[in-house]
Scaffold this active site. Sequence first.
Site, PDB file in Angstrom:
ATOM      1  N   ALA A   1       1.004  -1.456   0.215  1.00 55.71           N
ATOM      2  CA  ALA A   1      -0.224  -0.215  -0.103  1.00 55.71           C
ATOM      3  C   ALA A   1       0.985   1.046   0.255  1.00 55.71           C
ATOM      4  CB  ALA A   1      -1.045  -0.154   1.442  1.00 55.71           C
ATOM      5  N   ASP A   2       0.278   2.134  -0.365  1.00 51.78           N
ATOM      6  CA  ASP A   2       1.128   3.700  -0.482  1.00 51.78           C
ATOM      7  C   ASP A   2      -0.004   4.794   0.172  1.00 51.78           C
ATOM      8  OD1 ASP A   2       3.807   5.478  -0.077  1.00 51.78           O
ATOM      9  OD2 ASP A   2       2.321   5.814  -1.838  1.00 51.78           O
TER      10      ASP A   2
END
Length: 188
Positions: free
Chosen positions: A65-66
């Site tokens: 994730a970012d």
Amino acid sequence: MIVLASQSPRRKEILTRAGIPFVVRVSGIDEVPGLGESPAAYVQRLAQEKAAAVECSPEEFVLAADTTVVVDDELLEKPHSEADAIRMLTRLNGRDHLVLTGICLLHHGRTWSSVESTTVTFATMTDQEIQLYAASGEPFDKAGGYAIQGLASKFITRVEGCYLNVVGLPMAAVYAMLKRAGYSLALG
């Protein structure tokens, strides 16, 4: 087994509290937006690159994730200094902004990805409140320079969308993605 391609303590805590077993494996990538790249495309690309950079077996589920904060089309990533945190908090002061998290899941050579969006509203803060919060050290290592679950919680007047997205991992979206990919808690 789920492989979390992140060193984020918040992502680890969210998965743990949701009862999802995982191991952590990370491989550094450059986190630089492409010329003309939209914020949503940016976080989605980074999540995909983080997932792809981790060594794993085909049976493992790799989750990456970012997260970034966007105000007036400007990306507010992690502040580099106290002055940078003050600049970001001043931009967020008394207004709405978006928190975008790109999530990516790899399993058996297949890829699932999405971008989750949450609107957050900051109360109007005094200059002193902004300076004191920036000096607390909490803004560092957090997109947008604040932690909704921490000291900054007193400045948040509204959250429209997934609260955990703002913390760093939209768990309901992640779990739905895991189920689509064939993950079962019984498999652990």
